[in-house]
Scaffold this motif. Structure first.
Motif: not given
Length: 205
Positions: A119-132, A146-154
């Motif tokens: 995102d723009g710097g607030a950091g990723i809090r959660s990621v939701l996944f759907s298979d339907d 890795l920091g608010n400006y970094s990509f967050r793997q999931w």
């Protein structure tokens, strides 16, 4: 040349190397401006001088090209023209599935789906996944912060119990509670697209 926001708290950087070597030409050799949280229109390549001014820079890119509707969603009804615009600015929250291509053929065995969010710097809090196809959602497992400006793997488990097509979706929530729209928001140049992305896969026996 672009107008670089001053409210960056000193977080603008000059990159001259990547992976232990000189910055490649395609990535902006000899210097590239790095402006965390802002779109790449601000990440000026092939930088050879910096001029400090006390007003908004009056250039084609700032006054004409890289502009979005001046409202909260940066959007207008399709086919219409915004009444006023502002330069494109902070990135919005996005997430992607990167381990599977669209129309991939998968065996009917447990699958580990992976991707990243930012995102723009607030950091990723959660990621939701759907298979339907978005009927139901569940929390994905997040990688290191890795920091608010970094990509967050999931990553998330996909456990198909039948053959046929599946529509996989992912959406992220940042530290401000912002998320991705189900339907795309429209503006004339198509900037800031962050609709929930989908990947269709086919499970075969």
């Amino acid at each position: 040349a672009l107008d670089i926001p001053l409210a960056m708290n000193g977080e603008v950087m000059l990159a001259y190397a990547m992976n232990g070597a000189d910055l490649p030409m395609l990535n902006g050799f000899p210097l590239r401006l790095v402006v965390p949280g802002y779109f790449a229109t601000y990440w000026v390549k092939h930088l050879n001088q910096i001029t400090v001014i006390d007003s908004v820079y009056d250039s084609f890119y700032m006054t004409t090209a890289y502009r979005i509707p001046n409202n909260d969603c940066a959007c207008v009804p399709p086919g219409t023209t915004p009444s006023s615009t502002v330069p494109i600015n902070r990135m919005n929250v996005r997430s992607f599935i990167t381990s599977l291509q669209d129309n991939a053929m998968l065996p009917m065995t447990p699958q580990l789906v992976k991707g990243f969010a930012f995102d723009g710097g607030a950091g990723i809090r959660s990621v939701l996944f759907s298979d339907d196809d978005g009927v139901s959602w569940r929390d994905a497992r997040l990688g290191p912060n890795l920091g608010n400006y970094s990509f967050r793997q999931w990553e998330a488990d996909f456990l198909p119990t039948r053959t046929g097509p599946f529509m996989l979706k992912v959406t992220a929530v940042n530290g401000l509670g912002e998320t991705q729209p189900v339907d795309p928001r429209w503006n004339p140049p198509g900037y800031m697209r962050n609709v929930v992305e989908s990947v269709r896969v086919y499970v075969v026996s």
